[in-house]
Design an enzyme around this catalytic site. Structure first.
Site, PDB file in Angstrom:
ATOM      1  N   GLY A  31       0.793  -1.223   0.000  1.00  0.00           N
ATOM      2  CA  GLY A  31       0.000   0.000   0.000  1.00  0.00           C
ATOM      3  C   GLY A  31       0.824   1.271   0.000  1.00  0.00           C
ATOM      4  O   GLY A  31       0.289   2.354  -0.195  1.00  0.00           O
ATOM      5  N   CYS A 240     -27.225  -9.772 -16.522  1.00  0.00           N
ATOM      6  CA  CYS A 240     -26.649  -9.530 -17.838  1.00  0.00           C
ATOM      7  C   CYS A 240     -27.654  -9.933 -18.912  1.00  0.00           C
ATOM      8  O   CYS A 240     -28.224 -11.021 -18.878  1.00  0.00           O
ATOM      9  CB  CYS A 240     -25.354 -10.327 -17.997  1.00  0.00           C
ATOM     10  SG  CYS A 240     -24.656 -10.174 -19.668  1.00  0.00           S
ATOM     11  N   CYS A 243     -25.694 -12.993 -21.049  1.00  0.00           N
ATOM     12  CA  CYS A 243     -25.395 -14.301 -20.492  1.00  0.00           C
ATOM     13  C   CYS A 243     -26.233 -14.628 -19.266  1.00  0.00           C
ATOM     14  O   CYS A 243     -26.137 -15.717 -18.712  1.00  0.00           O
ATOM     15  CB  CYS A 243     -23.902 -14.430 -20.168  1.00  0.00           C
ATOM     16  SG  CYS A 243     -23.421 -13.537 -18.675  1.00  0.00           S
ATOM     17  N   CYS A 265     -22.400  -7.731 -19.133  1.00  0.00           N
ATOM     18  CA  CYS A 265     -21.208  -7.872 -18.311  1.00  0.00           C
ATOM     19  C   CYS A 265     -20.125  -6.935 -18.828  1.00  0.00           C
ATOM     20  O   CYS A 265     -19.886  -6.866 -20.045  1.00  0.00           O
ATOM     21  CB  CYS A 265     -20.651  -9.294 -18.401  1.00  0.00           C
ATOM     22  SG  CYS A 265     -21.713 -10.540 -17.662  1.00  0.00           S
ATOM     23  N   CYS A 271     -18.289 -13.023 -19.843  1.00  0.00           N
ATOM     24  CA  CYS A 271     -19.596 -13.101 -20.486  1.00  0.00           C
ATOM     25  C   CYS A 271     -19.567 -14.130 -21.626  1.00  0.00           C
ATOM     26  O   CYS A 271     -20.439 -14.994 -21.731  1.00  0.00           O
ATOM     27  CB  CYS A 271     -19.975 -11.721 -21.028  1.00  0.00           C
ATOM     28  SG  CYS A 271     -21.724 -11.540 -21.438  1.00  0.00           S
TER      29      CYS A 271
END
Lengths: 318, 227, 261
Positions: A31, A240, A243, A265, A271
């Site tokens: 970080g 979606c 899909c 997606c 997808c």
């Protein structure tokens, strides 16, 4: 097909060593933003120069590279960066998340869970999460040093005061291993839970700002929040349309000028994989969408994807 | 309660060639609990100077100046602050307050500074203002806009808000009408009755005769050399 | 804790300063300054521009490091502390009110966020409670509750200064540094602010060090006064005693130079 005019992966070996040292330091101090001597790249700032340099420093000839831009493998930015490394490094490429060893991404984490041995490289426009409220770099570095992170919550406070909820929907700040507050790059906050405890190495490169930071595998990453306004990984309340996935991050696509729209997606590989397995969505059988992503131009030149992806603002318009 | 021994005072005027002006020498007096002592002497003889020294407003050059157990002549500022807060009250001739503060708050402030609950402090302030005939419609206003007599009464109310064991009164009845003068004199008598030691300056001879147990002429404290 | 409780609880100074000296090359910022500040006390520092009063304040508040001397806060050596400790102190136990509210406020953050920042900096993580405390403090400094989501840039100078005070006092500091807090304000606005400060000092038992060139302000606010000239303290004592019976030539000049109204 390597272009012999360039060193492997474009950068010279000394530059790659310098970047690798920054990466190793970043991994050692999760970080923490490590300064590095960012090079001029044959593409403009804002197009992923930081990510490209990190990728170049990581690549070996055996690697299989995947490049995505907001989840998609087939947008201009993703295509040009993929071609860049095909040409300068000659590495194999793929669109399948599971097959890739190095994935460079802009603004998304793939839906398919990452695994040990993979490296995810993020393109970062503004690495400093405190920049929004404290413009002085000297002061923000001091704040990181002394763990003075009250300001981060001021930002979230302002969100709730103004919008009734934490309206920050991307680049949502996180705390790493209880120490450094980190900007996860402009990924949607839906992706935040995937940052933590991942078996893969995650590297963040900011070219213009000359910073590299990292999350080693299995790092604790906590999204900042308030006790009475806890963090939620939100997405558009739809499935979606191609899909039928119920749990993936969606893009909203305007399909005509009479209010027609569809949700698909944002992760094109995810997808396509689902459709190959026979999953179907609301519009997939009707031939409405011959291409899975009918308007790729919608993402071009868009530094922040709030205008196209679902945020608090666009949800209300539905 | 108040005991002064061999007190002296001089002013050094640095901006006028460093002239040293002795204004007091060998001052001595004492005021017991429940007693009122009046200072007399011509204008300029040093009555107000002596009062100010007792209050710690002027620095003493030498001698002892006991108020209770504290020698004001040598005390630390914070000891004098505590003394003024708890023990020693002062009604001066002039009101000095923060502008725009309501009269009721001005009078209640000495009590609030002592930690008295606000409602009690305000109730006490209200009863004093009422007794001193300050119309209730003026209470929410700042006394800085009041007439001289009204300001003087607000000042007195403030000085009597807390039951100080020792009180300094500088011309408390000046510029008051007969009715209010009577109220002030009875406030002084009540303070004496509860055991307060009072040192005062009264030009009003009838008032002086009524409340003072003894008089001290400060002319005797004037340095001989100064003449 | 009321003032009386604080004053009777301890006879130890809250702040003890010994021989504080700060030089800028050959030039003296402030030299050999010593004093004690007790709980509940307001100390005024006066002097003309360049007298070293602002240098002294910034050394005391930890904004500058003195060359010589000791500062003990509550028995702890401030100059020996790590920066982490000192900065923690300066956002919990200490407060600093700047002359220009723009230096002490975040102009791009709402009034509520400005007041809440210090709470969040010390770990407050409940939005409702933070907002409740912010609203309470806005009330205490006489800012209307419906301004809580407005930015300070929409406030008048006096309101900004009151907001800065609320922002500073929300964590219940014990020691407050003020640099010309009433400078740059209209006279009528000054009066209101002075009254507010007096009430807060009294009710919260604050210890205050206030730097100003305005003798009227210290007379009304400060218990004790320190007069500075050319970096040195030339006189100190009870405020009204220093103003009414000044001993040092410079103080006499200063007092006699004030215009009477």
């Amino acid at each position: 097909m390597t272009d012999q005019a360039y060193n492997f992966a474009y950068l010279d070996e000394q530059t790659k060593r310098m970047i690798r040292r920054a990466i190793l330091k970043g991994i050692a101090v999760p970080g923490y933003q490590v300064p590095f001597a960012s090079r001029e790249m044959p593409m403009p700032y804002g197009w992923g120069t930081g990510g490209v340099q990190v990728t170049a420093a990581c690549l070996v000839p055996e690697d299989r590279l995947k490049v995505i831009d907001q989840g998609a493998d087939d947008t201009t930015n993703a295509v040009s960066i993929r071609r860049f490394f095909q040409r300068t490094a000659g590495v194999a490429t793929t669109e399948a998340t599971a097959e890739a060893t190095v994935i460079q991404t802009r603004h998304r984490i793939p839906e398919t869970p990452l695994k040990a041995g993979q490296i995810l490289v993020y393109q970062v426009p503004i690495p400093e999460p405190l920049r929004f409220l404290e413009p002085r770099e000297t002061e923000t570095r001091k704040m990181h040093e002394l763990e003075e992170y009250g300001l981060m919550h001021v930002k979230l406070y302002e969100d709730i005061a103004r919008h009734g909820q934490i309206a920050t929907s991307y680049a949502y700040p996180v705390k790493v291993e209880g120490r450094y507050v980190m900007d996860p790059s402009p990924i949607p906050k839906f992706d935040n839970p995937k940052l933590g405890n991942s078996p893969a190495i995650q590297l963040f490169g900011a070219g213009r700002e000359q910073r590299i930071y990292a999350l080693p595998p299995f790092t604790e990453v906590v999204s900042l929040d308030f006790d009475d306004h806890p963090f939620t990984a939100s997405k558009a309340p739809h499935d979606c349309d191609l899909c039928g996935a119920t749990d993936s991050y969606l893009d909203e696509v305007i399909t005509d000028d009479t209010g027609g729209r569809m949700f698909v997606c944002s992760d094109t590989d995810f997808c396509a994989g689902r459709r190959a397995k026979g999953h179907r969505g609301r519009l997939s059988g009707e031939g409405v969408a011959p291409s899975p992503h009918p308007s790729p131009t919608r993402r071009e030149g868009c530094a922040r994807h709030e205008s196209v992806a679902q945020g608090a603002g666009t949800e209300g318009a539905a | 309660m108040i005991r002064i021994e061999n007190l002296s005072k001089s002013f050094t005027l640095h901006n006028q060639g460093g002239a040293v002006i002795p204004v007091m020498a060998g001052a001595a007096l004492s005021v017991g609990p429940g007693e009122c002592v009046g200072l007399t002497g011509q204008s300029g003889a040093g009555k107000s100077t002596l009062m100010r020294m007792v209050y710690g407003n002027y620095l003493a050059a030498g001698g002892r100046l006991m108020v209770g157990d504290l020698d004001v002549a040598t005390a630390e500022p914070r000891q004098i602050i505590a003394l003024r807060r708890q023990t020693l009250g002062y009604v001066s001739q002039f009101l000095r307050v923060v502008p725009r503060v309501p009269t009721l708050e001005v009078v209640a402030e000495p009590l609030l500074a002592l930690g008295t609950p606000a409602d009690q402090a305000r109730a006490r302030a209200a009863s004093l203002l009422r007794r001193l005939n300050i119309p209730e419609r003026l209470w929410p206003l700042s006394p800085t806009t009041f007439s001289g007599g009204e300001q003087q009464r607000v000042n007195i109310a403030r000085g009597f808000a807390h039951a100080y064991p020792a009180l300094l009164l500088d011309e408390p009845t000046a510029s008051l009408d007969a009715a209010n003068r009577e109220v002030v004199l009875s406030l002084i008598e009540e303070a004496k009755a509860r055991g307060a030691a009072i040192l005062g300056i009264f030009h009003d001879e009838a008032a002086r005769a009524r409340v003072c147990d003894r008089l001290v002429d400060v002319t005797g404290f004037t340095p001989k050399a100064a003449a | 804790m009321t003032l009386m409780e604080r004053m009777t609880m301890t006879d130890q100074p809250l702040l003890r300063v010994e021989g504080l000296t700060k030089r800028y090359g050959q030039r003296i910022g402030c030299a050999d300054v010593s004093f004690d500040l007790y709980p509940g006390e307001v100390l005024g520092i006066v002097g003309e521009s360049g007298s070293g009063k602002s240098t002294l304040l910034s050394c005391l508040a930890g904004h500058q490091r003195p060359d010589l001397g000791r500062i003990a806060y509550d028995g702890r050596d401030v100059l020996e502390m790590s920066e982490t400790e000192r900065r923690r102190l300066s956002r919990t136990d200490w407060a600093y009110v700047h002359q220009n509210p723009r230096d002490g406020l975040r102009m791009g953050v709402s009034a509520g966020g400005n007041v809440g920042e210090r709470l969040m900096a010390v770990g407050a993580r409940h939005y409702g409670e933070i907002r409740g405390k912010a609203a309470d403090w806005l009330g205490r400094v006489e800012i209307a509750a419906d301004r809580i989501d407005d930015r300070p840039s929409a406030f008048s100078g006096g309101m900004q200064q009151r907001l800065q005070i609320a922002r500073n006092l929300v964590t219940g500091p014990r020691l407050v540094f003020m640099d010309e807090p009433t400078g740059g304000l209209d006279v009528s606005v000054q009066a209101r602010l002075l009254d507010l400060l007096r009430g807060l000092v009294r009710d919260l038992g604050l210890s205050v060090i206030i730097v100003t060139h305005d003798l009227a302000v210290v007379r009304l606010l400060a218990h004790r006064l320190m007069v500075m000239k050319s970096g040195r303290v030339v006189e100190q004592g009870l405020t009204d005693q220093v103003l009414d019976d000044p001993q040092h030539a410079y103080t006499q000049l200063l007092v006699s130079s004030v215009l009477q109204v």
